[in-house]
Design an enzyme around this catalytic site. Structure first.
Site, short mmCIF file in Angstrom:
data_model
loop_
_atom_site.label_atom_id
_atom_site.label_comp_id
_atom_site.label_asym_id
_atom_site.label_seq_id
_atom_site.Cartn_x
_atom_site.Cartn_y
_atom_site.Cartn_z
CE LYS A 254 11.10 -18.94 19.21
NZ LYS A 254 11.24 -19.34 20.61
CG ASN A 255 14.10 -16.98 21.21
OD1 ASN A 255 12.90 -17.25 21.27
ND2 ASN A 255 15.03 -17.91 21.11
CB CYS B 202 9.76 -28.57 27.27
SG CYS B 202 11.33 -27.87 26.82
NE ARG C 253 13.83 -24.35 28.41
CZ ARG C 253 13.30 -23.96 27.26
NH1 ARG C 253 12.69 -24.81 26.48
NH2 ARG C 253 13.39 -22.69 26.88
N PRO C 254 14.32 -25.36 34.40
CG PRO C 254 16.36 -25.59 35.52
CD PRO C 254 15.65 -25.96 34.26
CB ILE C 255 12.25 -20.44 36.42
CG1 ILE C 255 11.14 -20.93 37.35
CG2 ILE C 255 11.86 -20.59 34.98
CD1 ILE C 255 9.92 -19.99 37.34
CG ASP D 254 17.83 -21.73 20.07
OD1 ASP D 254 17.63 -22.73 20.77
OD2 ASP D 254 17.48 -20.58 20.41
NE ARG E 134 6.53 -23.07 20.73
CZ ARG E 134 7.20 -23.39 21.82
NH1 ARG E 134 7.42 -24.65 22.11
NH2 ARG E 134 7.67 -22.45 22.61
N1 EPU Z 1 18.80 -22.83 33.71
C1 EPU Z 1 18.78 -23.16 35.04
N2 EPU Z 1 18.05 -22.37 35.89
C2 EPU Z 1 17.34 -21.29 35.45
C3 EPU Z 1 17.36 -20.97 34.09
C4 EPU Z 1 18.10 -21.76 33.23
O1 EPU Z 1 19.42 -24.13 35.46
O2 EPU Z 1 16.70 -20.62 36.28
C5 EPU Z 1 19.58 -23.67 32.77
C6 EPU Z 1 18.72 -24.35 31.71
O3 EPU Z 1 18.18 -25.56 32.19
C7 EPU Z 1 19.70 -24.56 30.58
C8 EPU Z 1 20.59 -23.34 30.70
O4 EPU Z 1 20.42 -22.83 32.02
O5 EPU Z 1 20.44 -25.72 30.81
C9 EPU Z 1 20.34 -22.23 29.71
O6 EPU Z 1 18.97 -21.94 29.68
P1 EPU Z 1 18.40 -20.47 29.40
O7 EPU Z 1 17.72 -19.98 30.63
O8 EPU Z 1 19.47 -19.64 28.81
O9 EPU Z 1 17.30 -20.79 28.31
P2 EPU Z 1 15.96 -19.98 28.14
O10 EPU Z 1 16.21 -18.59 28.53
O11 EPU Z 1 14.84 -20.72 28.76
C10 EPU Z 1 16.39 -19.13 25.70
C11 EPU Z 1 15.71 -19.26 24.37
C12 EPU Z 1 15.86 -20.69 23.87
C13 EPU Z 1 17.35 -20.99 23.75
C14 EPU Z 1 18.04 -20.77 25.10
C15 EPU Z 1 19.55 -20.94 25.05
C16 EPU Z 1 13.97 -17.60 24.51
C17 EPU Z 1 12.53 -17.31 24.59
N3 EPU Z 1 14.31 -18.90 24.52
O12 EPU Z 1 15.73 -20.06 26.58
O13 EPU Z 1 15.25 -20.74 22.58
O14 EPU Z 1 17.54 -22.32 23.34
O15 EPU Z 1 17.77 -19.44 25.57
O16 EPU Z 1 20.11 -20.08 24.14
O17 EPU Z 1 14.78 -16.71 24.42
C18 EPU Z 1 14.20 -21.77 20.74
O18 EPU Z 1 14.05 -20.65 20.25
O19 EPU Z 1 14.01 -22.84 20.09
C19 EPU Z 1 14.63 -21.89 22.13
C20 EPU Z 1 14.45 -23.00 22.85
#
Ligand code: EPU
Length: 431
Positions: free
Chosen positions: A22-23, A120, A125-127, A307, A399
């Site tokens: 999925k990811n 969530c 989940r900041p970006i 995960d 999901r």
């Molecule tokens: N973070 C920030 N700022 C950002 C982005 C992330 O502070 O702009 C922080 C997050 O809050 C977190 C850390 O960085 O503490 C890592 O987050 P990451 O961005 O790596 O997570 P993600 O990209 O939103 C993906 C997977 C998740 C998986 C995480 C970690 C996808 C679609 N989702 O999320 O998958 O847990 O990486 O490996 O690829 C799942 O499949 O159940 C799932 C939640």
């Protein structure tokens, strides 16, 4: 709302096939935004998040064909008409990975409007890192009314150093940089196999990306990308979930169609006593030996994935001795612990640490799924609990797991899905 009913105690025996990741599929679908030509993706898992992404792309004006019959698991995406380069709150709130369209939209059309994801069940989940990176590439960003708006005539290559490793952040900016003017160097990138898979697709589309799978990516921007055909990698987390299921139930299970090179977490499972052998694209689990507790900390790839943390916790409840689990990636990812305790587990949460003392017998209960991986851990607990466990809100598991109950049933689990009971008819009152 569907529920699962599981009668514990059946060992899993036979062969189960892993679906596409999925990811890896979600960013690959977003990559189709970067070109006017069709992108054909194979090994797409039949899960709800893929349907959500389909809706997202269609709402922008894209054509998304999901295959049926023999073409099942194939999707053809054509984003020639990109009338509305935006992702609405309605969609982003149900799937945070929707923010993956931000970089591709601004790179292709010069503008994007994407809802902020908010928090969530597993934490904030900041970006901010996606936004900062796009600014580094020359985009003008405003955040207003819960939406990020990005604009750029044409993105320009630059230096991006991630303050923190982010999987979708790395993917989002890699897609943006692929169409930028000049070279981009990105440091402290995520090294997950899903990131490398996206780079492989983008390179087939004509991008020039080097270093995928390492912490530094070098991207030479190109003016245009073309269509391509790509096969999505197998889902390492689904494979890991089946490994734990086999170990817990004392089964003998072959997990086929996976990539053992991606299963870096198996060392930790072996440390707990799980017997794993690899052959080609499958792994075999012989779950006839006792499990012992061990400490585990979640980390970015190649460390133990967050995960798989919930599934590891289910395993730890059935291992002798104590296991200290430290969650380093998300701050609130222990929602399953309370439900496991209701089933008889001995778990204490102290901030980011969970201390599991085993082995405690689990007894079936009615439990509530709170997020995707938490639901998987409840299914695993149900497989070894005494009696019939009922898991509510299994839409969370749908999901990201393709018909998990059918796959488990085919290898001996006593699990079935039931629809919500209809309310009782009011008794007819005689006149
Ligand atoms: N973070 C920030 N700022 C950002 C982005 C992330 O502070 O702009 C922080 C997050 O809050 C977190 C850390 O960085 O503490 C890592 O987050 P990451 O961005 O790596 O997570 P993600 O990209 O939103 C993906 C997977 C998740 C998986 C995480 C970690 C996808 C679609 N989702 O999320 O998958 O847990 O990486 O490996 O690829 C799942 O499949 O159940 C799932 C939640």
């Amino acid at each position: 709302m569907d529920k699962f009913v599981i009668r514990g105690g059946e060992p899993l025996v036979g062969t189960v096939r892993v679906s596409g990741a999925k990811n890896a599929a979600l960013p690959a679908m977003a990559a189709a935004i970067l070109t006017e030509e069709p992108v054909i993706l194979e090994n797409i898992p039949d899960v709800r998040d893929i349907q959500t992404e389909r809706r997202l792309l269609e709402a922008m004006g894209g054509e998304v064909e999901l295959g049926y019959g023999r073409a099942h698991h194939r999707t053809t995406i054509c984003m020639r008409n990109l009338a509305a380069p935006e992702a609405s709150y309605e969609i982003v709130k149900t799937m945070r990975a929707s923010t993956l369209v931000l970089g591709p939209l601004v790179a292709r059309t010069g503008r994007a409007r994407v809802s902020l994801p908010g928090g969530c069940a597993i934490g904030a989940r900041p970006i901010d890192l996606h936004i900062k990176g796009l600014e580094q590439l020359g985009a003008k960003i405003t955040v207003e009314h819960g939406y990020v708006e990005a604009a750029a005539d044409r993105l320009k290559g630059g230096e991006i150093v991630f303050d923190k490793i982010t999987v979708t952040g790395t993917e989002d900016l890699m897609m943006a940089a692929a169409l930028a003017d000049g070279q981009t160097v990105m440091q402290n990138c995520a090294r997950e196999p899903e990131v490398a898979d996206l780079a492989a697709l983008l390179n087939k589309m004509g991008a020039r990306i080097e270093g995928a799978g390492s912490a530094t990516l070098r991207i030479q921007g190109v003016p245009k990308l073309k269509g391509a055909r790509h096969r999505i990698i197998p889902d390492r987390i689904e494979a890991g979930t089946f490994i734990v299921a086999a170990a817990l139930t004392g089964g003998d299970l072959i997990i086929a169609n996976c990539d053992p090179r991606h299963l870096t977490f198996t060392n930790k499972l072996q440390e707990c006593g799980v017997k794993i052998s690899h052959t080609g694209d499958s792994v075999r689990i012989q779950g006839d030996n006792p499990l012992q507790g061990c400490d585990m900390t979640t980390e970015e790839f190649p460390g133990f994935p967050t995960d798989m943390q919930a599934q590891f916790m289910a395993l730890a409840t059935q291992a002798e001795g104590s296991s200290i689990i430290t969650e380093n990636i998300f701050e609130n990812r222990f929602m399953h612990a309370g439900e496991l305790v209701r089933m008889g587990a001995n778990i204490k949460i102290e901030g980011r640490r969970a201390i599991v003392r085993g082995k405690t017998p689990l007894s079936a209960a009615a439990v509530l799924a709170s997020d995707l991986r938490a639901s998987a851990s409840l299914v695993l607990a149900g497989l070894v609990a005494d009696g019939e466990t009922i898991i509510d809100r299994v839409y969370h598991i749908d999901r990201g797991y393709e018909r998990i109950e059918e796959k488990l049933r085919a290898v001996g689990a006593a699990i079935r899905r039931i629809g919500e009971m209809l309310p009782k008819r009011p008794a007819l009152v005689g006149s």
